[in-house]
Design a protein around this motif. Structure first.
Motif, PDB file in Angstrom:
ATOM      1  N   GLN A 128       0.823  -1.208   0.000  1.00  0.00           N
ATOM      2  CA  GLN A 128       0.000   0.000   0.000  1.00  0.00           C
ATOM      3  C   GLN A 128       0.861   1.263   0.000  1.00  0.00           C
ATOM      4  O   GLN A 128       0.489   2.270  -0.609  1.00  0.00           O
ATOM      5  CB  GLN A 128      -0.949  -0.010   1.211  1.00  0.00           C
ATOM      6  N   ILE A 129       2.023   1.218   0.662  1.00  0.00           N
ATOM      7  CA  ILE A 129       2.900   2.391   0.658  1.00  0.00           C
ATOM      8  C   ILE A 129       3.435   2.651  -0.743  1.00  0.00           C
ATOM      9  O   ILE A 129       3.562   3.793  -1.181  1.00  0.00           O
ATOM     10  CB  ILE A 129       4.051   2.239   1.682  1.00  0.00           C
ATOM     11  N   ALA A 130       3.724   1.590  -1.488  1.00  0.00           N
ATOM     12  CA  ALA A 130       4.179   1.767  -2.871  1.00  0.00           C
ATOM     13  C   ALA A 130       3.044   2.295  -3.737  1.00  0.00           C
ATOM     14  O   ALA A 130       3.259   3.116  -4.632  1.00  0.00           O
ATOM     15  CB  ALA A 130       4.697   0.443  -3.426  1.00  0.00           C
ATOM     16  N   ARG A 131       1.839   1.814  -3.462  1.00  0.00           N
ATOM     17  CA  ARG A 131       0.676   2.304  -4.219  1.00  0.00           C
ATOM     18  C   ARG A 131       0.510   3.807  -4.016  1.00  0.00           C
ATOM     19  O   ARG A 131       0.244   4.553  -4.973  1.00  0.00           O
ATOM     20  CB  ARG A 131      -0.576   1.569  -3.749  1.00  0.00           C
ATOM     21  N   PHE A 132       0.730   4.254  -2.795  1.00  0.00           N
ATOM     22  CA  PHE A 132       0.577   5.683  -2.502  1.00  0.00           C
ATOM     23  C   PHE A 132       1.728   6.502  -3.078  1.00  0.00           C
ATOM     24  O   PHE A 132       1.517   7.481  -3.793  1.00  0.00           O
ATOM     25  CB  PHE A 132       0.487   5.907  -0.990  1.00  0.00           C
ATOM     26  N   LEU A 133       2.972   6.090  -2.791  1.00  0.00           N
ATOM     27  CA  LEU A 133       4.122   6.906  -3.168  1.00  0.00           C
ATOM     28  C   LEU A 133       4.468   6.809  -4.645  1.00  0.00           C
ATOM     29  O   LEU A 133       4.792   7.823  -5.280  1.00  0.00           O
ATOM     30  CB  LEU A 133       5.335   6.508  -2.325  1.00  0.00           C
ATOM     31  N   ALA A 134       4.430   5.593  -5.220  1.00  0.00           N
ATOM     32  CA  ALA A 134       4.857   5.410  -6.611  1.00  0.00           C
ATOM     33  C   ALA A 134       3.770   5.769  -7.618  1.00  0.00           C
ATOM     34  O   ALA A 134       4.035   5.825  -8.818  1.00  0.00           O
ATOM     35  CB  ALA A 134       5.319   3.975  -6.839  1.00  0.00           C
ATOM     36  N   ILE A 135       2.546   6.001  -7.114  1.00  0.00           N
ATOM     37  CA  ILE A 135       1.456   6.377  -8.023  1.00  0.00           C
ATOM     38  C   ILE A 135       0.867   7.725  -7.603  1.00  0.00           C
ATOM     39  O   ILE A 135       1.021   8.730  -8.297  1.00  0.00           O
ATOM     40  CB  ILE A 135       0.364   5.285  -8.073  1.00  0.00           C
ATOM     41  N   LYS A 136       0.215   7.762  -6.450  1.00  0.00           N
ATOM     42  CA  LYS A 136      -0.505   8.971  -6.035  1.00  0.00           C
ATOM     43  C   LYS A 136       0.425  10.134  -5.762  1.00  0.00           C
ATOM     44  O   LYS A 136       0.170  11.262  -6.226  1.00  0.00           O
ATOM     45  CB  LYS A 136      -1.362   8.668  -4.800  1.00  0.00           C
ATOM     46  N   ALA A 137       1.496   9.908  -5.008  1.00  0.00           N
ATOM     47  CA  ALA A 137       2.411  11.004  -4.686  1.00  0.00           C
ATOM     48  C   ALA A 137       3.125  11.522  -5.925  1.00  0.00           C
ATOM     49  O   ALA A 137       3.332  12.728  -6.080  1.00  0.00           O
ATOM     50  CB  ALA A 137       3.425  10.550  -3.641  1.00  0.00           C
ATOM     51  N   VAL A 138       3.488  10.610  -6.824  1.00  0.00           N
ATOM     52  CA  VAL A 138       4.144  11.022  -8.068  1.00  0.00           C
ATOM     53  C   VAL A 138       3.193  11.871  -8.911  1.00  0.00           C
ATOM     54  O   VAL A 138       3.603  12.869  -9.516  1.00  0.00           O
ATOM     55  CB  VAL A 138       4.626   9.786  -8.857  1.00  0.00           C
ATOM     56  N   GLU A 139       1.931  11.495  -8.953  1.00  0.00           N
ATOM     57  CA  GLU A 139       0.945  12.261  -9.710  1.00  0.00           C
ATOM     58  C   GLU A 139       0.843  13.697  -9.193  1.00  0.00           C
ATOM     59  O   GLU A 139       0.641  14.630  -9.974  1.00  0.00           O
ATOM     60  CB  GLU A 139      -0.424  11.584  -9.628  1.00  0.00           C
ATOM     61  N   PHE A 140       0.996  13.867  -7.887  1.00  0.00           N
ATOM     62  CA  PHE A 140       0.934  15.213  -7.326  1.00  0.00           C
ATOM     63  C   PHE A 140       2.232  15.970  -7.568  1.00  0.00           C
ATOM     64  O   PHE A 140       2.222  17.149  -7.916  1.00  0.00           O
ATOM     65  CB  PHE A 140       0.652  15.163  -5.821  1.00  0.00           C
ATOM     66  N   LEU A 141       3.367  15.290  -7.405  1.00  0.00           N
ATOM     67  CA  LEU A 141       4.654  15.971  -7.485  1.00  0.00           C
ATOM     68  C   LEU A 141       4.932  16.500  -8.883  1.00  0.00           C
ATOM     69  O   LEU A 141       5.393  17.630  -9.047  1.00  0.00           O
ATOM     70  CB  LEU A 141       5.766  15.022  -7.037  1.00  0.00           C
ATOM     71  N   ALA A 142       4.661  15.706  -9.887  1.00  0.00           N
ATOM     72  CA  ALA A 142       4.928  16.123 -11.267  1.00  0.00           C
ATOM     73  C   ALA A 142       3.656  16.676 -11.902  1.00  0.00           C
ATOM     74  O   ALA A 142       2.619  16.011 -11.901  1.00  0.00           O
ATOM     75  CB  ALA A 142       5.456  14.944 -12.075  1.00  0.00           C
ATOM     76  N   LYS A 143       3.742  17.877 -12.442  1.00  0.00           N
ATOM     77  CA  LYS A 143       2.567  18.496 -13.068  1.00  0.00           C
ATOM     78  C   LYS A 143       2.043  17.640 -14.222  1.00  0.00           C
ATOM     79  O   LYS A 143       0.849  17.539 -14.441  1.00  0.00           O
ATOM     80  CB  LYS A 143       2.925  19.890 -13.588  1.00  0.00           C
ATOM     81  N   ASP A 144       2.956  17.079 -14.969  1.00  0.00           N
ATOM     82  CA  ASP A 144       2.571  16.307 -16.152  1.00  0.00           C
ATOM     83  C   ASP A 144       2.733  14.822 -15.847  1.00  0.00           C
ATOM     84  O   ASP A 144       3.836  14.268 -15.922  1.00  0.00           O
ATOM     85  CB  ASP A 144       3.446  16.702 -17.339  1.00  0.00           C
ATOM     86  N   SER A 145       1.639  14.185 -15.471  1.00  0.00           N
ATOM     87  CA  SER A 145       1.646  12.752 -15.150  1.00  0.00           C
ATOM     88  C   SER A 145       0.639  12.037 -16.036  1.00  0.00           C
ATOM     89  O   SER A 145      -0.568  12.220 -15.866  1.00  0.00           O
ATOM     90  CB  SER A 145       1.290  12.528 -13.677  1.00  0.00           C
ATOM     91  N   PRO A 146       1.090  11.250 -16.980  1.00  0.00           N
ATOM     92  CA  PRO A 146       0.158  10.502 -17.829  1.00  0.00           C
ATOM     93  C   PRO A 146      -0.697   9.567 -16.980  1.00  0.00           C
ATOM     94  O   PRO A 146      -0.260   9.077 -15.933  1.00  0.00           O
ATOM     95  CB  PRO A 146       1.088   9.709 -18.758  1.00  0.00           C
ATOM     96  N   LYS A 147      -1.881   9.304 -17.425  1.00  0.00           N
ATOM     97  CA  LYS A 147      -2.740   8.366 -16.717  1.00  0.00           C
ATOM     98  C   LYS A 147      -2.151   6.965 -16.772  1.00  0.00           C
ATOM     99  O   LYS A 147      -1.635   6.539 -17.793  1.00  0.00           O
ATOM    100  CB  LYS A 147      -4.145   8.367 -17.335  1.00  0.00           C
TER     101      LYS A 147
END
Length: 255
Positions: free
Chosen positions: A163-182
């Protein structure tokens, strides 16, 4: 490379790599900038292991799923003979453009699960940031193991299905980078270390070693990136004893 869906999970999106062009090496708002930062640590790790194993001088290396050559070009610059394989033709064109002058590196479009090279051709095979992008990672591991000689090394990096990888490697990355492909990552394709170890052992790899990787959150570049939503030039990753997020490692082909 295609991926299947699992329940309500979407298929992983590998198409956006074809559209990056110069952004592979130049962009700081796209998630690719994080991969570029992480590649520095992966290159250092591979180089360190090769030195420890007495393989620091010219080795034949195949980089499966090489993208735009962050690792392949770095190893070629260090004097190794490298072949990069990827399904993304546009990414390979960028890799060739940034290849170090005079280095022994070439790139070829191809499917990493069906390689044309003879068995045992290489001293080292790389599977870095590719296993979580396919629906049958064991096929890639099997081909990588086939490619290396007895006593050769197969390196890998992927994300743990936690679950931590799900949050950090997906959700957190989506927030950190303005341009995040789906769907640049999908959680059901992440791989537990025990699963990877079983796949490696099944395909003739032994002495598998694992090392955790995490972003350096105590450094100012991390917080600057978070606040500005632009990846700071000095954003970096480091090693950790925990495998809960992402992990890198290698196995040795049985003699």
């Amino acid at each position: 490379m295609s991926a299947i869906t699992w329940g309500q999970e979407p298929a992983v999106n590998n198409d956006f790599y074809d559209e990056l062009g110069e952004r592979w090496y130049q962009d700081d708002e796209h998630i690719i900038a994080l991969l570029r930062a992480e590649a520095k640590l992966k290159l250092a790790y591979v180089s360190e292991v090769l030195t420890q194993k007495g393989l620091s001088t010219k080795q034949k290396i195949i980089d499966i799923g090489c993208g735009a050559g962050f690792i392949a070009n770095g190893l070629a610059a260090a004097g190794h003979e490298v072949l990069g394989i990827d399904l993304s033709g546009p990414s390979l064109a960028v890799a060739e453009k940034y290849a170090p002058r005079g280095a022994e590196v070439r790139y070829k479009k191809g499917d990493g699960t069906e390689l044309s090279e003879d068995s045992g051709t290489y001293d080292v095979a790389l599977l870095l940031d590719v296993l979580e992008h396919v629906d049958a990672p064991e096929k890639l591991i099997a081909e990588a193991a086939r490619m290396v000689r007895p006593g050769g090394l197969v390196f890998f990096h992927t994300f743990n299905r936690t679950q931590i990888a799900r949050f950090l490697a997906i959700k957190a990355v989506e927030f950190l980078a303005k341009d995040s492909p789906k769907h640049f990552h999908v959680w059901h394709l992440f791989i537990k270390p025990s699963e990877l170890e079983a796949m490696g052992s099944k395909n003739g790899l032994e002495s598998l070693a694992f090392r955790g990787i995490k972003p350096n959150i105590l450094h100012w570049p991390f917080w600057s990136s978070l606040l500005k939503r632009r990846v700071h030039p000095e954003f970096s990753f480091g090693f950790t004893g925990s495998l809960a997020l992402g992990y890198i490692g290698f196995g040795v082909k049985k003699k």
